[in-house]
Design a protein around this motif. Structure first.
Motif, PDB file in Angstrom:
ATOM      1  N   MET A  90       0.821  -1.210   0.000  1.00 52.83           N
ATOM      2  CA  MET A  90       0.000   0.000   0.000  1.00 52.83           C
ATOM      3  C   MET A  90       0.855   1.260   0.000  1.00 52.83           C
ATOM      4  N   ASP A  91       2.159   1.136   0.260  1.00 49.48           N
ATOM      5  CA  ASP A  91       3.057   2.290   0.253  1.00 49.48           C
ATOM      6  C   ASP A  91       3.536   2.557  -1.171  1.00 49.48           C
ATOM      7  N   PHE A  92       2.601   2.757  -2.059  1.00 43.15           N
ATOM      8  CA  PHE A  92       2.921   2.943  -3.475  1.00 43.15           C
ATOM      9  C   PHE A  92       1.937   3.909  -4.084  1.00 43.15           C
ATOM     10  N   GLY A  93       2.449   4.807  -4.916  1.00 50.96           N
ATOM     11  CA  GLY A  93       1.583   5.759  -5.592  1.00 50.96           C
ATOM     12  C   GLY A  93       2.370   6.570  -6.594  1.00 50.96           C
ATOM     13  N   THR A  94       1.774   6.833  -7.736  1.00 52.80           N
ATOM     14  CA  THR A  94       2.472   7.558  -8.796  1.00 52.80           C
ATOM     15  C   THR A  94       1.726   8.807  -9.241  1.00 52.80           C
ATOM     16  N   VAL A  95       0.617   9.133  -8.583  1.00 52.29           N
ATOM     17  CA  VAL A  95      -0.168  10.289  -9.019  1.00 52.29           C
ATOM     18  C   VAL A  95      -0.277  11.280  -7.861  1.00 52.29           C
ATOM     19  N   ALA A  96      -1.496  11.572  -7.403  1.00 54.72           N
ATOM     20  CA  ALA A  96      -1.683  12.600  -6.383  1.00 54.72           C
ATOM     21  C   ALA A  96      -1.363  12.102  -4.976  1.00 54.72           C
TER      22      ALA A  96
END
Length: 317
Positions: A90-96
Motif C-alpha cells: 500500500m506504500d505505493f503511488g504515482t499520481v496525487a
C-alpha cells in the motif's frame, strides 16, 4: 507516509473536506445495514397478504380507499468495523497520493459521517508483522484517536513477514460478533483464494463493503525507457525496458486479469465492491457508490405496482 497526515490540523481539514461533499449521504435510515425491521415508521405502501395489520396507515388508507401499511426502519445503534490494509504494497503511488493515503482518506470519510449519528466504530490495522485491534466505541474523540493511530503507522521495511488479508479478516470475524457493517480497505493483491472464504464468512453475518485501492501504474506501464521496479514487500529490484510495445501489452493484459479475479472473488464472497483510484476524484466515486447502494436498497424493500418485489441487482464500480 507523508508526515503532515499525522497532525491533528490535517485531520480537521480532511474532516471539513469530507463533510462538505458527503454530508447526509450515510446518515438517516440504516436501511439494509442492520438486520431486522426496526421500530421507526417509514414510507407507506399498499397492503399485501401477510402484512401485520397493526402497521395499517389509516390516514393513507382513507385518502386512497386502498389498504396501506407503513414500513419500519431500523433505529438501533449501528456497529461498524473496518479492516485497514497498511502493508508494504500500500506504500505505493504515482499520481496525487499513495494507495495508503487514499485508503486512510476513505476510512476517514466513512468514520466522520457515521460517528455523527452515535454509531460505534472499531478498526483492525493490518501492518508489518501483525494486526492491531482498536475497540469499537462512539464519539468524535474516539474516531480521531483511531485515525491518528492509522496515520501514525510507519512504513514496513522490505522483507518483513506480514499476515495475509485473509488472516486479518478471519481475526476480525471473531471480534465483530454484533451484526452491523464491515468495511475492508485493501489493494487485494494477495491471491483471491486466501481471502475469499474469510470475507464470505463476514458477509454471512454482516453487510460487507470491500474498498479496493488501485494506482494506474498497476494497470498499465508507460513508455519511459528503462524503468527500475522494486517489490515493496521483498525489496527485489528489476529493470524493465518499457519501450517494448509487446511487454506493455502483456503487462496490461496480466493486470486486467488480476483485477478481474479480484472482482470475481469479491462477488463470490458477497461483498459490495467499491474501487477507488489514486488518479480519480475518490470522493465522487464514493458518492456514486453510496447513492447506488441506496437505490438498490430501496428497490429491494419497496414493492412494485403489481405487489411483487423487484428483481435484479448490481455491483459497485
Amino acid at each position: 507516509m507523508r508526515p503532515y497526515l499525522m497532525a491533528e490540523p490535517a485531520l480537521r481539514r480532511l474532516e471539513l473536506t469530507i463533510t462538505r461533499r458527503l454530508d447526509g449521504l450515510l446518515q438517516g435510515e440504516h436501511l439494509g445495514l442492520v438486520p431486522g425491521p426496526g421500530s421507526e415508521p417509514a414510507e407507506s405502501r399498499p397492503y399485501q397478504p401477510g402484512d401485520d395489520v397493526r402497521r395499517m396507515d389509516w390516514n393513507v388508507t382513507a385518502r386512497t380507499n386502498e389498504p396501506h401499511v407503513r414500513d419500519l426502519v431500523a433505529d438501533r445503534e449501528l456497529e461498524i468495523w473496518a479492516l485497514l490494509d497498511a502493508t508494504a504494497s500500500m506504500d505505493f503511488g504515482t499520481v496525487a497520493m499513495e494507495k495508503r493515503e487514499l485508503a486512510l482518506s476513505a476510512l476517514a470519510a466513512i468514520g466522520f459521517l457515521i460517528q455523527r449519528t452515535g454509531n460505534r466504530i472499531g478498526v483492525h490495522l493490518l501492518h508489518g508483522g501483525g494486526v492491531k485491534a482498536l475497540p469499537a466505541r462512539t464519539g468524535r474523540p474516539h474516531l480521531m484517536a483511531l485515525l491518528q493511530a492509522a496515520f501514525a503507522l510507519p512504513r514496513t521495511q522490505p522483507g518483513v513477514s506480514e499476515p495475509l488479508i485473509g488472516v486479518a479478516a478471519d481475526q476480525l470475524g471473531r471480534t465483530a460478533r454484533r451484526r452491523g457493517l464491515v468495511v475492508v480497505v485493501s489493494d487485494f493483491l494477495d491471491p483471491p483464494p486466501t481471502w475469499e472464504q474469510p470475507l464470505r464468512a463476514l458477509a454471512a453475518r454482516h453487510q460487507l463493503l470491500a474498498v479496493e485501492v488501485v494506482d494506474p501504474r498497476e494497470l498499465s506501464l508507460p513508455d519511459v525507457g528503462i524503468l527500475t521496479l522494486v517489490d515493496p514487500e521483498t525489496g527485489r529490484r528489476r529493470e524493465v525496458a518499457t519501450g517494448s510495445a509487446r511487454l506493455r501489452r502483456r503487462y496490461a493484459e496480466a493486470a486486467a486479469g488480476q483485477r478481474d479475479a479480484v472482482t470475481q472473488g469479491l462477488r463470490r464472497a458477497g461483498a459490495a465492491h467499491l474501487r477507488l483510484r489514486t488518479d480519480r476524484d475518490w470522493v465522487r466515486d464514493l458518492v456514486r457508490h453510496v447513492m447506488r447502494q441506496r437505490r438498490l436498497a430501496a428497490l429491494a424493500t419497496g414493492p412494485t405496482r403489481q405487489g411483487r418485489p423487484p428483481e435484479g441487482g448490481g455491483d459497485a464500480a
